[in-house]
Scaffold this motif. Sequence first.
Motif, mmCIF file in Angstrom:
data_model
loop_
_atom_site.group_PDB
_atom_site.id
_atom_site.type_symbol
_atom_site.label_atom_id
_atom_site.label_comp_id
_atom_site.label_asym_id
_atom_site.label_seq_id
_atom_site.Cartn_x
_atom_site.Cartn_y
_atom_site.Cartn_z
ATOM 1 N N CYS A 72 0.812 -1.209 0.000
ATOM 2 C CA CYS A 72 0.000 0.000 0.000
ATOM 3 C C CYS A 72 0.851 1.267 0.000
ATOM 4 O O CYS A 72 0.330 2.358 -0.152
ATOM 5 C CB CYS A 72 -0.913 0.023 1.224
ATOM 6 N N PHE A 73 2.175 1.149 0.168
ATOM 7 C CA PHE A 73 3.001 2.351 0.242
ATOM 8 C C PHE A 73 2.996 3.081 -1.093
ATOM 9 O O PHE A 73 3.281 2.519 -2.143
ATOM 10 C CB PHE A 73 4.445 1.996 0.589
ATOM 11 N N ASP A 74 2.674 4.369 -1.042
ATOM 12 C CA ASP A 74 2.829 5.230 -2.205
ATOM 13 C C ASP A 74 4.191 5.877 -2.059
ATOM 14 O O ASP A 74 4.393 6.736 -1.202
ATOM 15 C CB ASP A 74 1.725 6.291 -2.235
ATOM 16 N N LEU A 75 5.139 5.471 -2.867
ATOM 17 C CA LEU A 75 6.510 5.927 -2.693
ATOM 18 C C LEU A 75 6.664 7.425 -2.880
ATOM 19 O O LEU A 75 7.679 7.997 -2.532
ATOM 20 C CB LEU A 75 7.428 5.181 -3.672
ATOM 21 N N ASN A 76 5.657 8.096 -3.461
ATOM 22 C CA ASN A 76 5.759 9.531 -3.648
ATOM 23 C C ASN A 76 4.943 10.294 -2.627
ATOM 24 O O ASN A 76 4.808 11.509 -2.718
ATOM 25 C CB ASN A 76 5.296 9.920 -5.059
ATOM 26 N N ILE A 114 13.382 2.783 4.905
ATOM 27 C CA ILE A 114 13.525 3.242 6.284
ATOM 28 C C ILE A 114 12.238 3.031 7.058
ATOM 29 O O ILE A 114 12.249 2.532 8.195
ATOM 30 C CB ILE A 114 13.947 4.725 6.310
ATOM 31 N N ARG A 115 11.125 3.387 6.463
ATOM 32 C CA ARG A 115 9.831 3.240 7.147
ATOM 33 C C ARG A 115 9.539 1.777 7.451
ATOM 34 O O ARG A 115 9.171 1.412 8.578
ATOM 35 C CB ARG A 115 8.716 3.833 6.285
ATOM 36 N N SER A 116 9.706 0.933 6.462
ATOM 37 C CA SER A 116 9.393 -0.484 6.629
ATOM 38 C C SER A 116 10.282 -1.151 7.672
ATOM 39 O O SER A 116 9.800 -1.845 8.574
ATOM 40 C CB SER A 116 9.527 -1.205 5.286
ATOM 41 N N THR A 117 11.603 -0.936 7.581
ATOM 42 C CA THR A 117 12.526 -1.637 8.471
ATOM 43 C C THR A 117 12.471 -1.100 9.900
ATOM 44 O O THR A 117 12.545 -1.879 10.859
ATOM 45 C CB THR A 117 13.964 -1.548 7.940
ATOM 46 N N LEU A 118 12.357 0.229 10.061
ATOM 47 C CA LEU A 118 12.277 0.778 11.412
ATOM 48 C C LEU A 118 10.974 0.373 12.099
ATOM 49 O O LEU A 118 10.958 0.090 13.305
ATOM 50 C CB LEU A 118 12.407 2.303 11.391
ATOM 51 N N CYS A 119 9.888 0.341 11.346
ATOM 52 C CA CYS A 119 8.620 -0.106 11.933
ATOM 53 C C CYS A 119 8.716 -1.558 12.371
ATOM 54 O O CYS A 119 8.199 -1.942 13.435
ATOM 55 C CB CYS A 119 7.476 0.065 10.928
ATOM 56 N N PHE A 129 11.149 -1.621 15.570
ATOM 57 C CA PHE A 129 10.592 -1.016 16.787
ATOM 58 C C PHE A 129 9.131 -1.419 17.035
ATOM 59 O O PHE A 129 8.485 -0.887 17.928
ATOM 60 C CB PHE A 129 10.699 0.511 16.705
ATOM 61 N N ARG A 130 8.637 -2.347 16.214
ATOM 62 C CA ARG A 130 7.280 -2.854 16.356
ATOM 63 C C ARG A 130 6.242 -1.733 16.296
ATOM 64 O O ARG A 130 5.338 -1.622 17.128
ATOM 65 C CB ARG A 130 7.135 -3.661 17.657
ATOM 66 N N LYS A 131 6.407 -0.913 15.282
ATOM 67 C CA LYS A 131 5.479 0.183 15.027
ATOM 68 C C LYS A 131 4.535 -0.204 13.891
ATOM 69 O O LYS A 131 4.826 -1.101 13.092
ATOM 70 C CB LYS A 131 6.252 1.446 14.631
ATOM 71 N N ASP A 132 3.404 0.474 13.820
ATOM 72 C CA ASP A 132 2.420 0.217 12.774
ATOM 73 C C ASP A 132 2.837 0.935 11.488
ATOM 74 O O ASP A 132 2.791 2.167 11.437
ATOM 75 C CB ASP A 132 1.045 0.704 13.224
ATOM 76 N N PRO A 133 3.250 0.212 10.454
ATOM 77 C CA PRO A 133 3.699 0.872 9.217
ATOM 78 C C PRO A 133 2.578 1.569 8.467
ATOM 79 O O PRO A 133 2.832 2.383 7.580
ATOM 80 C CB PRO A 133 4.270 -0.289 8.389
ATOM 81 N N TYR A 134 1.328 1.267 8.823
ATOM 82 C CA TYR A 134 0.198 1.886 8.132
ATOM 83 C C TYR A 134 -0.270 3.166 8.834
ATOM 84 O O TYR A 134 -1.169 3.849 8.362
ATOM 85 C CB TYR A 134 -0.960 0.897 8.046
#
Length: 327
Positions: free
Chosen positions: A9-13, A121-126, A129-134
């Motif tokens: 679902c990530f929109d890279l832009n 960065i968003r995907s791996t850090l989430c 750190f067990r964060k919600d990527p959405y």
Amino acid sequence: MLRAKFPSCFDLNNYGFPVVEPSPKPVFHHDPVAFALIGFQVLQQQLEAFLNARFFSDAPSQRVSSMEQSTASTLDLSQSTRSSTKIEELSKFAAIAETWWDSEGPFKPLHAMNPARLAFIRSTLCRHFRKDPYSAQPFEGLKIVDVGCGGGILSEPLARMGATVTGVDAVEKNIKIARLHADLDPTTSTVDYCCSTAEQLVEEGRKFDAVIASEIIEHVADPAEFCKSLASLTVPDGATVLSTINRSMRSYASAIVAAEYLLHWLPKGTHQWSSFLTPEELVLILQRANITVKEMAGFVYDPLAGRWSVSDDISVNFIALGTKDNV
């Protein structure tokens, strides 16, 4: 070592950056002989520098020359600021500091690559750190430092994702530009920019949940010492993210000959092939700094679409996430 996985679902832009419009396929007006001649001349220069390079030496760096001292004085750099930097590299970026936010200027490749970098960065850090990527602000509660932040093109979207961001750069002009641009948006005006280096932050006893050094290690004087500083800034079990260019023949052809001499995407002399690190070398350097690489991915460019994407191909541009060992 794991390969990064990214939610579809990530929109890279969708990170506050202008959408990169597809560009036409480049047309080369250089004949094969001219291309080969340019490539040979540049390769000869790069190989000479490579033969004189020492990637894993324990010996201290050479003294700063009188010309470098003069340049450092002009750039208003303190002795501690110069500890991990090459004066000539600082001069290059100081000369084009005003163009950081010109998406068609010298930093166009970084603007184009930024969505892909942020996706990793968003995907791996989430995941770490067990964060919600959405979540709209998945980095809320995290303290992140952007080492070598330049004009802030990476710091700002990190702040929009909820992080408490510190941006540091050894070039005062870069910091001034970053502050001016960040103040245009209340969300990014919270970024703490300072003219400093990783070593200075270590001396100040600063600690961060995540330390990011994007496209900077190839410009420092001592990659091993630089990574030790990054490790010192990272809290135990924290994350360290580095992106750079592989020292391969493909990177020589694309990142130097094509990008600097043929397509003119970058000013000539922006990169030195001898300063690039292979993924294996970077992993070893980080291991010696008590950072274990957990995930790695590459970036590939589609000239027809004019976009970068995350890939398993690490032969040219690549990015790695490591975690600080508990010692």
